[in-house]
Write an enzyme that holds these catalytic residues in place. Structure first.
Site, PDB file in Angstrom:
ATOM      1  N   GLY A 180       0.756  -1.244   0.000  1.00 51.67           N
ATOM      2  CA  GLY A 180       0.000   0.000   0.000  1.00 51.67           C
ATOM      3  C   GLY A 180       0.785   1.291   0.000  1.00 51.67           C
ATOM      4  O   GLY A 180       0.204   2.355  -0.237  1.00 51.67           O
TER       5      GLY A 180
ATOM      6  N   GLU B  38       3.728  -6.869   1.770  1.00 54.24           N
ATOM      7  CA  GLU B  38       3.347  -7.176   0.379  1.00 54.24           C
ATOM      8  C   GLU B  38       3.402  -5.928  -0.497  1.00 54.24           C
ATOM      9  O   GLU B  38       2.412  -5.561  -1.129  1.00 54.24           O
ATOM     10  CB  GLU B  38       1.916  -7.734   0.356  1.00 54.24           C
TER      11      GLU B  38
ATOM     12  N   ARG C 165       3.328  -1.412  -5.743  1.00 60.35           N
ATOM     13  CA  ARG C 165       3.584  -0.140  -6.418  1.00 60.35           C
ATOM     14  C   ARG C 165       4.910   0.509  -5.997  1.00 60.35           C
ATOM     15  O   ARG C 165       5.658   1.001  -6.839  1.00 60.35           O
ATOM     16  CB  ARG C 165       2.451   0.822  -6.091  1.00 60.35           C
TER      17      ARG C 165
ATOM     18  N   ARG D 195      -4.897   3.745 -15.803  1.00 64.42           N
ATOM     19  CA  ARG D 195      -5.092   4.410 -14.510  1.00 64.42           C
ATOM     20  C   ARG D 195      -5.799   5.770 -14.604  1.00 64.42           C
ATOM     21  O   ARG D 195      -6.649   6.062 -13.765  1.00 64.42           O
ATOM     22  CB  ARG D 195      -3.766   4.529 -13.750  1.00 64.42           C
TER      23      ARG D 195
ATOM     24  N   TYR E 102      -9.071   5.734 -12.392  1.00 62.46           N
ATOM     25  CA  TYR E 102      -8.967   6.370 -11.067  1.00 62.46           C
ATOM     26  C   TYR E 102      -8.708   7.869 -11.161  1.00 62.46           C
ATOM     27  O   TYR E 102      -8.263   8.472 -10.191  1.00 62.46           O
ATOM     28  CB  TYR E 102      -7.820   5.759 -10.245  1.00 62.46           C
TER      29      TYR E 102
ATOM     30  N   CYS F  57     -11.605   4.857 -28.986  1.00 64.40           N
ATOM     31  CA  CYS F  57     -12.841   5.579 -29.269  1.00 64.40           C
ATOM     32  C   CYS F  57     -13.688   5.758 -28.023  1.00 64.40           C
ATOM     33  O   CYS F  57     -14.774   5.171 -27.897  1.00 64.40           O
ATOM     34  CB  CYS F  57     -13.614   4.826 -30.343  1.00 64.40           C
TER      35      CYS F  57
END
Ligand code: LLP
Length: 425
Positions: free
Chosen positions: A247, A284, A287, A323, A327, A353
């Site tokens: 995270g 874990e 990113r 992304r 988001y 499109c």
């Protein structure tokens, strides 16, 4: 002169007015391999990993790369060779990490919807732990383990009900989320798990969200998880390891997440203060290990001035870089070889499109048709989320190591895309 594009991150930088990844000029890579093209820096990945390794120096800790962030085989190999374990969320991810040389004893399996077949395969290869997310899953996992004549090592993912203050789609530790077991249910669920014949309880797990840029949600979650460890152990179920998920955010647009070693200094101080510093730790991160190691190089196809807006149409699109559309995420966009002169404000968009196919809004750039641009911070959740929408092949990928660049994924052809389809008889 060398000018890094991100503070403290020398791996993507202008050198002699040309964008470089490590010591390789990006323009030449684009000319040789075509675009869109993902280029990653191996040194950047190892640099990011080193911050975690410093944070855990002298501790019993396992860094399990959250490989969903970038699941390309060569990227997995970089982390496997550096001694990492892996956090997987599907049978497909399991086969990928095994193919890239991961050792089963360092694989943990997360996710709310594991199938019996996935459980069976993971048990047969002997992974380290299943992070179980529901009572129904505990039952099924116990049955599957008995059917293959083994016991399954389990952690239970608890939902600490902490707001990570990130985008709602990537926030996972709040009450209304589908993830984990409610805080209040934790002790009964652990007692149930301990009573099932096919299971062996080994740990506790939590993951509160992604792109977290402040320390407070982590400290709160740690407190809440330690309260649960205390309660579960008091009820007679020993907890051997604490998995604290991933995270940690990265700098996309002036974000200032804590450095991994600073974050862990604070978290370890809390663990020590509460008497749990001796437990095995697992994390874990996804990113934060790969996000800033990658760029997506794209060619300017057309410049289209408009009455209200100017469009810069590039050959990368939402299928390569999902992304922004998903988001409203910001990625830096820079020219590969900057030009002298005044900039124009562009909407940088792809050829797909849909009006949702944008890569950057209101970007001041001085560009001409045929120039290359680099979309920054594209190492995480870009290629691993890429699709074939509009029958666009997935991009090629290169891994740079010092002065050399190696092709790690060939550009997908239309034949590749149609391979598994069948025409009507
Ligand atoms: N562990 C679990 C159980 C996870 O669900 C995730 C990410 C991670 C670890 C790694 O989290 P990280 O360190 O990468 O934040 N596609 C979104 C991000 C989705 C994250 C899903 N889970 C995006 O592009 O922002």
């Amino acid at each position: 002169m060398t000018t890094p594009l991100l503070p403290g991150h020398p791996f993507v930088a202008y050198h002699n007015q040309q964008l470089h990844i490590e010591n390789v000029a990006v323009q030449a890579l684009a000319q040789t391999h075509g675009t869109p093209l993902f280029v990653y820096s191996k040194a950047s990945m190892l640099h990011a990993l080193a911050a975690y390794q410093r944070g855990f120096a002298g501790r019993n800790a396992l860094i399990c790369y959250g490989m969903k962030a970038n699941s390309s085989l060569a990227v997995i190999q970089v982390f496997a060779r550096a001694g990492c374990g892996f956090d997987i969320v599907s049978g497909g991810e399991l086969e990928r990490v095994l193919a890239a040389g991961a050792v089963p004893e360092k694989i943990i399996f997360s996710g709310v919807g594991k199938t019996r077949a996935e459980m069976r395969r993971a048990l047969q290869v002997g992974i380290a732990c299943f992070n179980v997310e529901s009572e129904a899953e505990l039952q099924v996992l116990s049955e599957v383990a008995l059917s293959v004549g083994t016991t399954a090592p389990v952690s239970i993912r608890v939902n600490p009900n902490v707001d990570p203050k990130t985008h709602p789609y990537i926030s996972t530790g709040l009450k209304g989320n589908k993830f984990g077991i409610a805080h209040e249910r934790t002790v009964p669920v652990y007692l149930h798990a301990a009573s099932l014949p096919g299971l062996k309880v080994v740990g506790i797990d939590c993951h509160i969200g992604s792109q977290i840029t402040t320390v407070e949600p982590y400290l709160d979650a740690m407190d809440r998880v330690l309260d649960l460890v205390q309660a579960v152990e008091a009820a007679g179920v020993p907890i051997h390891h604490i998995d604290f998920g991933g995270g940690l955010g990265i700098n996309y647009a002036g974000d200032t997440p804590p450095a991994a070693d600073d974050l862990w200094k604070q978290l370890l101080a809390k663990l020590d203060a509460r008497g749990y510093g001796g437990k095995q730790l697992m994390i874990e991160p996804g990113r934060s290990l790969v996000g800033n190691a990658g760029i997506c190089v794209s060619e300017v196809l057309y410049l289209k001035p408009g009455e209200q807006k100017n469009f810069c149409i590039v050959d990368a699109a939402m299928n390569d870089l999902p992304r922004p559309a998903m988001y409203q995420a910001h990625h830096g966009i820079v020219p590969v070889v900057p030009r002298e002169g005044a900039a124009t404000t562009y909407q940088v968009v792809g050829p797909v499109c849909e009006s949702g196919d944008w890569i950057g809004h209101d970007r001041d750039l001085h560009l001409q048709q045929g120039d290359f641009v680099a979309v920054l911070s594209a190492g995480a959740y870009c290629m691993s989320m890429a699709s074939n929408y509009n029958t666009r092949g997935r991009a090629a990928e290169l891994l740079v190591d010092g002065h050399s660049a190696q092709l790690i994924r060939q550009r997908e052809t239309v034949a590749d895309q149609m391979r598994h389809e069948l025409l009507l008889k």
